[in-house]
Motif scaffolding. Structure first.
Motif, short mmCIF file in Angstrom:
data_model
loop_
_atom_site.label_atom_id
_atom_site.label_comp_id
_atom_site.label_asym_id
_atom_site.label_seq_id
_atom_site.Cartn_x
_atom_site.Cartn_y
_atom_site.Cartn_z
N ARG A 136 30.54 43.58 2.04
CA ARG A 136 32.23 42.97 2.29
C ARG A 136 32.56 41.98 3.39
NH1 ARG A 136 33.98 46.89 7.84
NH2 ARG A 136 35.84 45.91 7.98
N ALA A 137 31.52 41.35 4.30
CA ALA A 137 31.42 40.43 5.07
C ALA A 137 30.87 38.95 4.11
CB ALA A 137 31.01 40.46 6.24
N GLU A 138 30.80 38.96 3.28
CA GLU A 138 30.01 37.45 2.53
C GLU A 138 31.80 36.86 2.68
OE1 GLU A 138 27.26 36.72 -1.09
OE2 GLU A 138 28.09 38.37 -0.88
N PRO A 139 32.41 37.34 2.32
CA PRO A 139 33.54 35.65 1.93
C PRO A 139 33.65 35.72 2.88
CG PRO A 139 34.03 37.99 1.12
CD PRO A 139 33.00 38.32 1.38
N TYR A 140 33.17 36.33 4.38
CA TYR A 140 33.72 35.21 5.76
C TYR A 140 32.61 35.00 6.48
CZ TYR A 140 37.38 38.38 3.98
OH TYR A 140 38.68 39.17 3.49
N LEU A 141 31.96 35.73 6.18
CA LEU A 141 30.71 35.27 7.02
C LEU A 141 29.67 35.51 6.70
CD1 LEU A 141 31.55 38.12 9.17
CD2 LEU A 141 31.39 35.72 10.05
N SER A 142 28.29 34.57 5.66
CA SER A 142 27.78 33.78 5.14
C SER A 142 26.57 32.54 6.12
CB SER A 142 28.00 34.00 3.71
OG SER A 142 28.59 32.38 3.65
N PRO A 143 25.54 32.46 5.74
CA PRO A 143 25.05 31.33 6.55
C PRO A 143 25.45 29.89 6.56
CG PRO A 143 23.07 32.81 5.50
CD PRO A 143 24.43 33.44 4.72
N ALA A 144 26.19 29.96 4.50
CA ALA A 144 26.80 28.08 4.35
C ALA A 144 28.44 28.71 5.32
CB ALA A 144 27.06 28.81 2.52
N LYS A 145 28.40 29.35 4.70
CA LYS A 145 29.98 29.58 5.59
C LYS A 145 30.04 29.12 7.04
CE LYS A 145 32.10 31.61 1.68
NZ LYS A 145 33.40 30.69 1.34
N VAL A 146 29.62 30.08 7.72
CA VAL A 146 29.54 29.85 9.10
C VAL A 146 28.80 28.19 9.58
CG1 VAL A 146 28.93 32.47 9.50
CG2 VAL A 146 27.21 31.02 9.60
N ARG A 147 28.65 27.71 8.50
CA ARG A 147 28.06 26.27 9.74
C ARG A 147 28.40 25.42 9.03
NH1 ARG A 147 23.52 23.69 10.66
NH2 ARG A 147 23.36 21.93 9.52
N GLU A 148 29.90 26.10 7.94
CA GLU A 148 30.83 25.20 8.17
C GLU A 148 32.75 25.63 8.28
OE1 GLU A 148 30.44 21.97 6.79
OE2 GLU A 148 28.25 21.87 6.18
N GLY A 149 33.45 25.09 8.27
CA GLY A 149 35.12 25.20 8.87
C GLY A 149 35.50 25.79 10.17
N ARG A 150 36.02 26.73 10.70
CA ARG A 150 36.54 26.59 11.68
C ARG A 150 35.23 27.73 12.45
NH1 ARG A 150 42.14 29.77 10.50
NH2 ARG A 150 42.28 28.16 12.73
N HIS A 151 35.86 27.81 13.53
CA HIS A 151 35.08 28.17 14.40
C HIS A 151 34.73 30.21 13.92
CE1 HIS A 151 33.64 30.59 17.80
NE2 HIS A 151 33.78 29.13 19.14
N ILE A 152 33.69 30.07 14.18
CA ILE A 152 33.33 31.79 13.39
C ILE A 152 34.09 32.60 14.04
CG2 ILE A 152 32.29 32.19 15.59
CD1 ILE A 152 30.01 33.57 13.46
N VAL A 153 34.66 33.07 15.00
CA VAL A 153 35.61 34.14 15.96
C VAL A 153 37.11 34.49 14.31
CG1 VAL A 153 36.72 32.61 17.28
CG2 VAL A 153 37.16 34.43 17.96
N PHE A 154 37.57 33.21 13.70
CA PHE A 154 38.21 33.61 12.87
C PHE A 154 37.98 34.11 11.69
CE2 PHE A 154 39.53 29.48 15.66
CZ PHE A 154 40.73 29.84 16.29
N LYS A 155 36.50 33.69 11.92
CA LYS A 155 35.87 34.55 10.62
C LYS A 155 35.39 35.92 10.89
CE LYS A 155 33.59 30.36 9.83
NZ LYS A 155 34.21 29.52 8.32
#
Length: 1523
Positions: A276-295
Motif C-alpha cells: 500500500r505504501a510503495e507508491p509513496y514510501l520506498s527506499p528509492a522514493k524517500v531518497r529523492e524528492g520532498r521531505h518524507i513527512v509529505f509522503k
C-alpha cells in the motif's frame, strides 16, 4: 445607552422561529420518503443497466470471503454471512412487512374508529408512507436472495426508512418538546407509537446490531479466523464491545498470553501495508524528492480525512453543552416559566446526547489514528530496514569533519555508530513520530474550538468578548516564541540522547572486554556523564514546557477578566448565572485547548525532530552504487559475452567518493587498483595473498559491489556473475543467534547427505558429539558458546553447504590450529563439495593453500592487485614479506589424512539437552508489584522522601481547592445581580479578589511543578545509574544468556519511558485523583443526596478500570517483549550486512522482519483498542451522572441558579476527571511495565562488588609471579567442570606458551585467571590470593588480548587511550612497538595514524590490524601479566615476528607473558610450554625438556610440522632470538 442585549430572546424566537414554522405545512413534507424511494429506485436502475452492460455482477465493495462458485452453491444462510447475520436480515424483512401492515388503510381506519375498508379519508401522508414502505420491503426481500447486491440494497433500504423516521419524529415527537404544540398523528393512538417503535427497531437497532460480514483485503488470501473487529456490528465497533471477551478472559487468569489474543486483521499485515505504501514510501522514493513527512501524509490521507470529519463533529457537540447550560439556567432564573420556548427536559436530553455523540466521534478519531500509527510504525520499520540493507557498510565511519591540515583532533570519541543510530531510529525516533499523530487536533480541532468559543462568547457577552479575544491574540506570540525555543531544546536533547545511546550501545557490545580490562567504573562514569549532559537539556525542556503551560493558562484568564470588566464596567451588563457559567465553559474550553496545544506542540516538536532525523538518514546515508549511491557513470554493465567473466579490467575501487576524502587521513582513502586484466579461474581455487592490511578483503568487497567503482580507463570494468549464487565466509565469523544447523543451512533446503558431508569436511562432527543437543545447540549472540576456531569452521560450513557456484572465503584458516587447517585443506578444499565451484580464498597460510591454487593473486601493501598465475616464485619474488612468511611456516602435508580428535571448546560448558542458551524473556503477571513502585518513589524523593511527597501532595490539594473556590466565587459574584441593583455592585473589588485568587493559584501551581520536576530529574538520574551499574556488574554467564538487544531495550526504550510518559502519568494520577475528590465534594455540597451516586459512579469507573487493567497489562507486557526480537533482527542483519548481500537473502530477512512485525502490530493494535474500550465506558458513565444531576436540580431541588451552575460545572469536571483518574492510573500501570523490566535487571546475578578489604597495596603488583593451586573452574553452578585441579607456578618475567587441541581449555584458563567464571582453588598473583582482591583491581592489572579484539568507534587515539591517561608520544611508541607501522611499509596515504577514524567494531580495518591495535593497547597498560589468546592469528608471519621480538624487547624483565597460539613459531622460544588436554595439564616444562620426551605430545606436534628442523634449531640455540 442602555445595557447591551446579548442573550438569546427569552422566548427563543430568534433561533426557533424558522424551525417551528415548519409545523404549519406538515403535508408539504409528507412526500419526502416517497421522493427518497424514487431517487433510490432510479439509482439502482442505473446501476443495474451499467453492471449488466459490462457483463459483471459484483458488489460495490468487492468480493467477500466466498468465491463465486462457492457462493452459488452455498445455502442461503451461508451466503448471507451465517446464522446470526441471516437472523438480522429476516428481522429487517419482518420489520418492513410490519410497517407495510401498520400503514395499510384498513388498520389505520380501524385505529381511528372508522370502518376498516372505508378509504375515503386516506391522505397524502399515508399514501407516501405506504408506498415507501412497500419499496423498502422489496429491497429487504431482494437483499436476502441476491448476495452480490446485498450491501447496496440494504443501504438503500436504510436510507428510505431513515427519511421516514425523521419525518415521523418531526411530526410527533418535536411538538412534545414545545409548550404549545401537539403530535400531528395523536388521533391514531396506539398505532402512532407502534409505527414509531417499529421504525426505530428496523432502521436503528437492526443496522446498529447486525454483525459485519468478513471481507478479506485480498480475496485470494482470506484469514481462517478474522479479527473480531472485522465482523463486529456497528454498535459493537463504536462501543468496542467486541473486545469484551478479551477483558473477561484476562480477568480469569493472572496473565493473558499473546496466543490467547485475537489474530491479526488482514489489513494490518506488514506485507500488504508495504504494498500500500510503495507508491509513496520506498527506499528509492524517500531518497529523492520532498521531505518524507509529505509522503507519509499522502500515504495516510484518507485516515486524516476521516479524522477531520470526526474532529468537526466532536467540537460541534462540545458547544451544545454551554448552550444547554445557558438555556437550563435561564429557565431556573425565571422560576420555571416559559422563557426558552422549549421544555427543560430538552436541554437535559441535549446535555446527555451531545457528550455521547461527541465521545463516539472522538473515540472513532482515536482508533482511526492509532490504527494509522500502528500501520505507520510497521511501514517505517520496514522502510528503515529495507534502506539499511542498501547502506555501504563502511560509510558510517565518521560523521564529523576529518582531521586535516589544521592539526590532529582532540582526544574525544567523534565517530558515530551506525547500529546505534539505527537503534535510535527504530525505537525512540519512531516512537516520537507515531506519538505526534494528533496533527488533526492541533491544526483542525483546536482552531475550530477556539473560534467557536469566541463566536458563542460574542452571542453571550456582546462586543466585550471581542475585546477579550483581541487581548488573547496580542498575547499569543509569547507561547509561540517559547515553543520555538522548546523546539531547539528538544533538538539538542535528542542529540544528547543519541550520544548516551551510542555510548551505552557500544559499551554493551564490548562489555566482555570492559569486564576483562576492569573498566566498569570508568565506563560507568562515562555513561553517567552522557546522562548528565542529556538531563541538563531535559531540565531546560521541562522548565520551558512549564512556562508555556503557565502562559497558556494565564492568557485565557486575562481574556476572561478583560471580557468581564468590559461587560460590567463599560457595557453595564448584568453577569447572571446563566451568562457566567455558560461563558465559563467556553473560557475553560479555550484554556484547555491552549494548554493541550502545548502538550500536542511538545509532542509535535519531538516528532518533527525525529522525522527530520529519519529524513536525513534516508537522504544522506551512503548506499551502494548498484542502488544509485554513486555517479551512474561509475557503473559498469558487462556485455552479454562476458557474463561468465569473473574479474577486473583496469579497475580502481575506493571506500569513499573522491570528493569526500580531501584532507582526510583515514583508511577510507585506501584505493584498490587492478591494472590490466585479472580473470579468476572458473570452477577452480583462486588464492589471494598479501601482507596484513594490504587490501585482500577489499578485493572481495570490490567484487561484491561494496566499494565504489572508479573508472580510470575507457575500458575499465569488473564483472561478478551472481546467477549461479554466491556464498561468503567472512574473516570475523558472523553467526546467527540460532542453532548450529540453522547457521549452516542458512535458509537453503535441508539435504541430510550434503549436510553430513559438510560436517565431516569442516571438522565439526567431533564438536557436535560433545554437545548434548548436537546440532540443535544454540550458539548464542555472536557465537558466545563457540570458540574462535569453531565459529570459523561454522562460517565455512555455511559457505560450503550452499550450492552457490562462487564461494568467497576470507582467511578462514587464520583461527585454526595447524592440524585443523590441514584437515580443512585435505578434506574440504580437496573434497567433492567444492568441485567445479569458483573459490576465491584469502589466506596467510600460503604453504597449505598454494598447492591447490589454479591462480594466485597478490595484493601489495599499497593496494595494487597483480595476477601471478600458478607461479608461486613470482609472488614470493615480488613480495618479500610473503617469502619470509612461507619460509617460516612451510609445513608438509601428510598423505594419510588421519582424522583429528576434537574436543568441544569448553566455553560451551553449561550443556542443556534442549540446546537452549538464550533464556526466554520473563513476563510479569498481575498488577505491577509494590517493589517497582517503591523503587520509583524512592528515586523521586531521594534522601527526603517524606518532605518531597508532603510538599507535592499539599501543593496539589491547595491548587485544586483554589480552582473550585475561584469558580464558586464567580457564581457568588453573579448572584449579587439577583439581590442588588447593578449600580450597587462593587465590580472592581470582585474582579480584584478573583485576579488575586487566580495569581495565588498560579504561584502554587508553578512552585509545585518546579519541585516535581526536580524530583523527576533525580529519579531519571538514579534509575539510569542503578540500571547501568547493575548491567556492568553482571556475570559473564548472564551476559551469555541474555541478548544484547534486550539490554539495549532496557537502556533506551524503557529508560525513555521512565523519563517521559511514566513521570507524566504518575504526576497525572496523583493530581487528578485529588481533583476528583475535591470536584465531587464541590458538586454535591449543595445537593448532598448526590454524594452516593457520585461515589457509585466513581466505584463503577474503578471496577471497570480494574478489569481493563488486567487485560491491558498483559497486552503491554507481551508488546514490550515483542519489540526486542525486532531489534535483535535488526542488529543481526546489520552486523552481517555484507554476508546477507553476498548470499542474496535480503528477501528472506525482510520476510522474517514482517513476521515479527505482524506479531508486534497485533499486540500494538490491541493495546490501543483496549484504551478505547475503557474510555467509552467511563465517558458514558460520566455523562449519565451529569444528566441525572441536572434532572434532579431542575425538577427535584430548590437551589439558586448560581449554585446549580456551580454544581453542574463541578459535576461535568468530576465526570471528566473520573475518566482521567482511571485512564491515567491504567496508563501508569501499563507504563510501569518498563519500570518492572528495569527493576528486574537491577536484581540480576552480580559479580562480587568492590570492598575496602579487597583493595590491594598501592604498589601491587611489583612482579608477574603467578602461582596456581588446585584450580577448578566451571561456567555456571550447574554446569560441568572445565578445568580440573590445575596446579602450576610461573615465575615473574617468564614467557609461557599454552597449546592444546581445540576445546582443551586454553581460553577457559585465561577466564579463570581473571575470575570471569566460577573457580575453586587458589591463584596467587605477586603473592596475593586473587579471590580476596577486588575484581576491578585484579583485572586492571592484567591485560588480555582476545582472538577477535573489540574496538570502539572513534579515533585510533581513543581506542588506545579511551580515558585520556597518556600523551601521544607514548601512544605512537606503542603503535611502533606493536608492529603496526611495519605492517604498512610503504602503504602511503592509507597508513593508520592516531587521528584515523575507527568505525564501530573496527569494521574499517582488517582483523590483523585490530589485533595489532589491541597489542598496542596492552603495551600501553604496562601490566605485569599479559595474556595473548590467539592474538596474532590474523597477522602475517613477518609482522608476527616483529611483535614477538617487540614483546621480548619492550616488556620489563618482571612481566609474565602467557601466550595461547596455534603457530608453534610464536611460542617455540618461550621459557615454558603448558600442554592442556580436556581441562588437565598433561605437560608443563621448557621446550627443550618437552622435546626430550620420546612420546611427548608437544614433541609430536613439532615432529608433525614441516619446518621441524627450524623449530628444533630455535630450541637448541639459546639467545638466538634475543634482541
Amino acid at each position: 445607552m442602555g445595557p447591551f442585549q446579548t442573550q438569546w430572546p427569552l422566548d427563543d424566537q430568534g433561533y426557533l422561529r424558522t424551525i417551528l414554522s415548519l409545523a404549519k405545512g406538515n403535508d408539504e413534507y409528507a412526500l419526502i420518503p416517497l421522493w427518497v424511494a424514487a431517487l433510490s429506485a432510479s439509482a439502482l436502475l442505473a446501476q443495474t443497466v451499467t453492471t449488466y452492460a459490462f457483463k459483471s455482477c459484483r458488489s460495490e465493495e468487492g468480493s467477500d470471503a466466498y468465491g463465486e462458485e462457492e457462493r452459488s452453491s452455498a445455502g442461503i444462510v451461508k451466503r448471507n454471512g451465517g446464522a446470526v447475520v441471516f437472523s438480522f436480515m429476516l428481522a429487517r424483512l419482518f420489520g418492513c412487512a410490519a410497517l407495510v401492515a401498520l400503514w395499510s388503510p384498513p388498520l389505520s381506519r380501524l385505529a381511528s374508529g372508522a370502518r376498516p375498508w372505508d378509504f375515503a379519508g386516506v391522505g397524502r401522508v399515508q399514501e407516501s408512507m405506504l408506498a415507501a414502505n412497500v419499496y423498502a420491503l422489496l429491497l429487504a426481500s431482494v437483499a436476502i436472495t441476491s448476495q452480490p447486491w446485498r450491501k447496496g440494497l440494504i443501504r438503500h433500504n436504510i436510507t428510505v426508512l431513515l427519511s421516514e423516521l425523521v419525518l415521523y419524529l418531526y411530526r410527533n415527537i418535536w411538538p412534545l418538546a414545545t409548550y404549545t404544540k401537539q403530535p400531528l398523528d395523536i388521533t391514531e393512538g396506539w398505532l402512532m407509537w407502534a409505527k414509531l417503535g417499529t421504525l426505530t427497531f428496523t432502521v436503528v437497532f437492526i443496522p446498529l446490531g447486525i454483525p459485519s460480514v468478513y471481507t478479506p483485503i485480498d480475496p485470494k488470501r482470506p484469514e481462517k479466523e478474522p479479527h473480531p473487529e472485522q465482523t463486529a456490528s456497528l454498535i459493537s465497533f463504536h462501543t468496542y464491545s467486541y473486545l469484551t471477551p478479551v477483558i473477561e478472559a484476562a480477568a480469569k487468569v493472572s496473565h493473558l498470553a499473546a496466543s490467547e489474543l485475537p489474530p491479526l486483521a488482514d489489513y494490518d499485515r506488514a506485507e500488504d501495508l508495504a504494498k500500500r505504501a510503495e507508491p509513496y514510501l520506498s527506499p528509492a522514493k524517500v531518497r529523492e524528492g520532498r521531505h518524507i513527512v509529505f509522503k507519509l501524509l499522502a500515504c495516510f490521507r484518507f485516515d486524516y480525512f476521516k479524522a477531520m470529519v470526526m474532529m468537526t463533529i466532536y467540537p460541534a457537540t462540545k458547544f451544545l453543552s454551554p448552550l444547554a447550560v445557558n438555556r437550563l439556567l435561564t429557565v431556573l432564573e425565571s422560576g420555571g416559566k416559559e422563557t426558552t420556548g422549549l421544555k427543560p427536559w430538552v436541554w437535559i436530553v441535549l446535555m446527555l446526547l451531545a457528550p455521547l455523540v461527541g465521545t463516539t466521534a472522538f473515540q472513532y478519531y482515536i482508533i482511526t489514528m492509532t490504527r494509522a500509527l500502528a500501520h505507520a510504525e510497521s511501514i517505517l520499520t520496514q522502510l528503515v530496514f529495507d534502506y539499511s540493507l542498501r547502506v555501504r557498510v563502511k560509510a558510517e565511519t565518521s560523521e564529523d569533519a576529518p582531521a586535516g591540515e589544521d592539526g590532529p583532533k582532540p582526544k574525544s570519541k567523534n565517530a558515530s555508530s551506525f547500529i546505534g543510530r539505527l537503534t535510535n531510529l527504530v525505537t525512540i525516533d519512531l516512537n516520537n513520530i507515531v506519538t505526534a499523530r494528533d496533527l488533526t487536533i492541533l491544526l483542525w480541532d483546536t482552531p475550530i474550538e477556539i473560534i467557536g468559543s469566541g463566536i458563542f462568547l460574542y452571542v453571550l457577552l456582546g462586543w466585550s468578548a471581542l475585546v477579550g479575544l483581541t487581548v488573547m491574540v496580542v498575547l499569543l506570540p509569547v507561547p509561540g516564541w517559547l515553543t520555538s525555543l522548546a523546539s531547539g531544546v528538544e533538538d539538542e536533547k535528542m542529540k544528547k540522547t543519541d550520544n548516551r545511546t551510542q555510548t551505552v550501545t557500544e559499551s554493551l557490545n564490548v562489555l566482555r572486554m570492559i569486564k576483562m580490562f576492569g573498566w566498569e567504573d570508568k565506563i560507568q562514569a562515562r555513561i553517567d556523564e552522557r546522562r548528565e549532559d542529556e538531563l541538563k537539556w531535559v531540565w531546560k525542556g521541562r522548565v520551558l514546557e512549564l512556562l508555556i503551560q503557565t502562559i497558556n493558562y494565564i492568557i485565557p484568564t486575562i481574556t476572561m477578566l478583560t471580557t468581564y470588566a468590559t461587560a460590567t464596567l463599560v457595557m453595564k451588563m448584568e453577569l447572571t448565572a446563566a451568562k457566567v457559567f455558560s461563558s465559563m465553559i467556553l473560557f475553560d474550553t479555550m484554556r484547555n485547548n491552549m494548554m493541550s496545544t502545548n502538550f500536542f506542540i511538545s509532542m509535535f516538536i519531538r516528532g518533527k525532530v525525529s522525522i527530520d532525523r529519519l529524513n536525513t538518514f534516508f537522504k544522506t546515508t551512503e548506499i551502494l552504487d548498484v542502488y544509485g549511491g554513486n555517479d551512474p557513470k561509475a557503473h559498469y554493465d558487462s556485455p552479454a559475452s562476458e557474463q561468465d567473466f569473473t574479474g577486473f579490467r583496469n579497475a580502481t575501487f575506493s571506500w569513499t567518493p573522491e570528493s569526500t576524502t580531501s584532507g582526510t587521513d583515514t583508511p577510507s582513502r585506501f584505493n584498490l587498483t587492478v591494472p590490466g586484466e585479472l580473470t579468476f579461474a572458473k570452477g577452480k581455487i583462486n588464492l589471494i595473498v598479501g601482507a596484513t592490511g594490504s587490501g585482500k578483503t577489499s578485493l572481495l568487497m570490490a567484487l561484491l559491489g561494496e566499494m565504489h567503482f572508479v573508472p580510470t580507463h575507457p575500458d575499465s570494468a569488473f564483472s561478478f556473475p551472481r546467477a549461479g549464487g554466491v556464498s561468503f565466509a567472512v574473516q570475523e565469523s558472523w553467526v546467527l543467534n540460532q542453532t548450529i544447523r540453522d547457521n549452516i543451512v542458512f535458509g537453503s533446503p535441508y539435504d541430510e547427505e550434503r549436510y553430513k558431508a559438510v560436517l565431516y569436511q569442516c571438522a565439526l562432527e567431533q564438536d557436535l558429539e560433545m554437545f548434548e543437543a548436537g546440532d540443535q545447540t544454540e550458539v548464542g549472540e555472536r557465537g558466545l558458546t563457540l570458540s574462535g576456531g569453531q565459529k570459523a569452521r561454522l562460517t565455512l560450513a555455511r559457505a560450503i553447504y550452499s550450492k552457490a557456484r562462487i564461494v568467497l572465503l576470507d582467511d578462514v584458516l587464520a583461527a585454526l590450529d595447524v592440524h585443523t587447517a590441514k584437515w580443512i585443506v585435505n578434506k574440504c578444499f580437496k573434497g567433492d563439495l567444492v568441485q567445479d565451484r569458483t573459490i576465491l580464498l584469502v589466506t596467510h597460510n600460503i604453504a597449505l593453500a598454494s598447492p591447490l591454487a589454479d591462480l594466485i593473486v597478490s595484493v601489495s601493501p599499497d593496494g595494487v592487485v597483480t595476477s601471478r598465475g600458478k607461479d608461486l616464485s613470482a609472488v614470493l619474488a615480488s613480495e618479500p614479506t610473503l617469502k619470509a612468511e612461507l619460509e617460516h611456516d612451510e609445513e608438509a602435508i601428510k598423505a594419510d589424512d588421519e582424522a583429528i580428535e576434537y574436543a568441544p571448546e569448553n566455553k560451551e560448558v553449561d550443556k542443556k539437552a534442549a540446546g537452549k542458551l538464550i533464556l526466554a524473556e520473563e513476563i510479569q503477571e498481575g498488577n505491577v508489584g509494590w517493589k517497582p513502585i517503591v523503587f520509583f518513589l524512592k528515586a523521586l524523593g531521594g534522601n527526603r522522601v517524606g518532605l518531597f511527597f508532603t510538599l507535592w501532595i499539599g501543593g496539589s490539594i491547595l491548587e485544586s481547592t483554589m480552582s473550585s473556590f475561584n469558580l464558586w466565587f464567580l457564581g457568588y459574584w453573579s448572584s449579587q445581580y439577583e439581590r442588588f441593583p447593578i449600580s450597587e455592585i462593587p465590580v472592581l473589588r470582585y474582579m480584584g479578589v478573583y485576579a488575586a485568587l487566580t495569581l495565588l493559584m498560579v504561584v502554587i501551581y508553578v512552585s509545585r511543578d518546579i519541585w516535581v520536576i526536580l524530583g523527576q530529574l533525580r529519579a531519571s538520574r538514579t534509575i539510569h545509574r542503578v540500571l547501568s551499574h547493575s548491567i556492568l556488574g553482571a556475570t559473564l554467564r548472564w551476559l551469555d544468556e541474555t541478548p544484547v538487544s534486550r539490554i539495549i531495550q532496557r537502556m533506551t526504550l524503557d529508560i525513555n519511558s521512565v523519563d517521559g510518559q511514566l513521570m507524566r502519568w504518575y504526576e497525572g494520577v496523583q493530581s487528578t485523583f485529588l481533583v476528583m475528590i475535591i470536584d465531587l465534594i464541590s458538586a454535591v455540597v449543595f445537593v448532598p443526596i448526590f454524594t452516593l451516586p457520585g461515589l457509585f459512579i466513581a466505584a463503577i469507573g474503578m471496577y471497570v478500570g480494574s478489569k481493563y487493567l488486567k487485560a491491558q497489562l498483559s497486552v503491554r507486557r507481551e508488546m514490550s517483549n515483542a519489540k526486542a526480537p525486532m531489534l535483535a533482527h535488526f542488529g543481526a542483519a546489520m552486523s552481517g550486512l555484507v554476508t546477507l548481500r553476498a548470499y542474496g537473502v535480503q528477501s528472506d530477512y525482510r520476510a522474517e522482519l514482517r513476521k515479527r512485525l505482524d506479531e508486534y502490530v497485533r499486540l500494538s493494535r490491541m493495546n490501543y483498542d483496549l484504551n478505547r474500550w475503557i474510555n467509552v465506558r467511563i465517558d458514558y458513565l460520566g455523562t449519565l451522572f451529569t444528566a441525572s444531576l441536572a434532572t434532579y436540580l431542575t425538577y427535584g431541588a430548590k437551589v439558586s441558579a448560581a449554585n446549580v451552575g456551580f454544581s453542574l460545572n463541578r459535576a461535568v469536571e468530576f465526570c471528566q476527571v473520573v475518566l482521567y483518574v482511571v485512564r491515567l492510573y491504567n496508563l501508569f500501570q501499563v507504563e510501569s511495565n518498563s519500570l518492572e523490566r528495569i527493576v528486574a535487571y537491577t536484581e540480576i546475578e552480580q559479580e562480587p562488588q568492590p570492598t575496602e578489604q579487597g583493595k590491594p597495596p598501592a604498589a601491587w603488583p611489583t612482579s608477574g609471579d603467578v602461582k596456581v593451586e588446585g584450580l577448578t573452574a566451571k561456567y555456571s553452578k550447574t554446569g560441568p567442570t572445565v578445568l580440573h585441579g590445575l596446579t602450576f607456578n610461573i615465575r615473574a618475567g617468564e614467557r609461557v606458551g599454552v597449546v592444546g587441541r581445540t576445546g582443551s581449555g586454553k581460553s577457559s584458563l585465561t577466564l579463570a585467571l581473571l575470575r570471569c567464571i566460577l573457580t575453586e582453588g587458589s591463584v596467587y598473583f605477586d603473592g596475593l590470593e586473587t579471590s580476596k582482591i577486588n575484581l576491578n583491581a585484579l583485572r586492571s592489572k592484567i591485560t588480555i588480548i582476545p582472538q577477535i579484539p573489540e574496538l570502539l568507534s572513534g579515533t585510533l587515539r581513543f581506542n588506545l587511550d579511551p580515558f585520556d591517561e597518556y600523551d601521544d608520544a607514548i601512544l605512537n611508541a606503542a603503535l611502533k612497538a606493536s608492529g603496526l607501522y611495519a605492517s604498512h611499509n610503504d602503504a602511503g596515504e592509507s597508513r593508520l595514524t592516531l587521528d584515523t577514524d575507527i568505525a564501530g567494531g573496527g569494521s574499517n580495518v582488517s582483523v590483523g590490524q585490530r589485533q595489532i591495535i589491541a597489542l598496542a593497547r596492552a603495551i600501553i597498560r604496562s601490566s605485569k601479566l599479559l595474556i595473548l589468546d590467539e592474538a596474532t592469528s590474523a597477522i602475517d608471519h613477518e609482522t608476527d615476528n616483529i611483535i614477538q621480538n617487540t614483546l621480548r624487547r619492550e616488556l620489563g624483565s618482571d612481566v609474565t607473558v602467557l601466550t595461547i597460539a596455534h603457530r608453534l613459531q610464536t611460542i617455540i622460544d618461550a621459557d615454558k610450554i603448558m600442554v592442556l588436554d580436556a581441562g588437565n595439564i598433561v605437560e608443563f616444562a621448557s621446550p627443550a625438556d618437552l622435546l626430550a620426551k620420546p612420546k611427548g605430545i608437544f614433541k609430536a606436534l613439532i615432529d608433525e610440522s614441516g619446518d621441524k628442523d627450524h623449530l628444533y634449531e630455535l630450541v637448541t640455540a639459546p639467545s638466538s632470538s634475543s634482541p
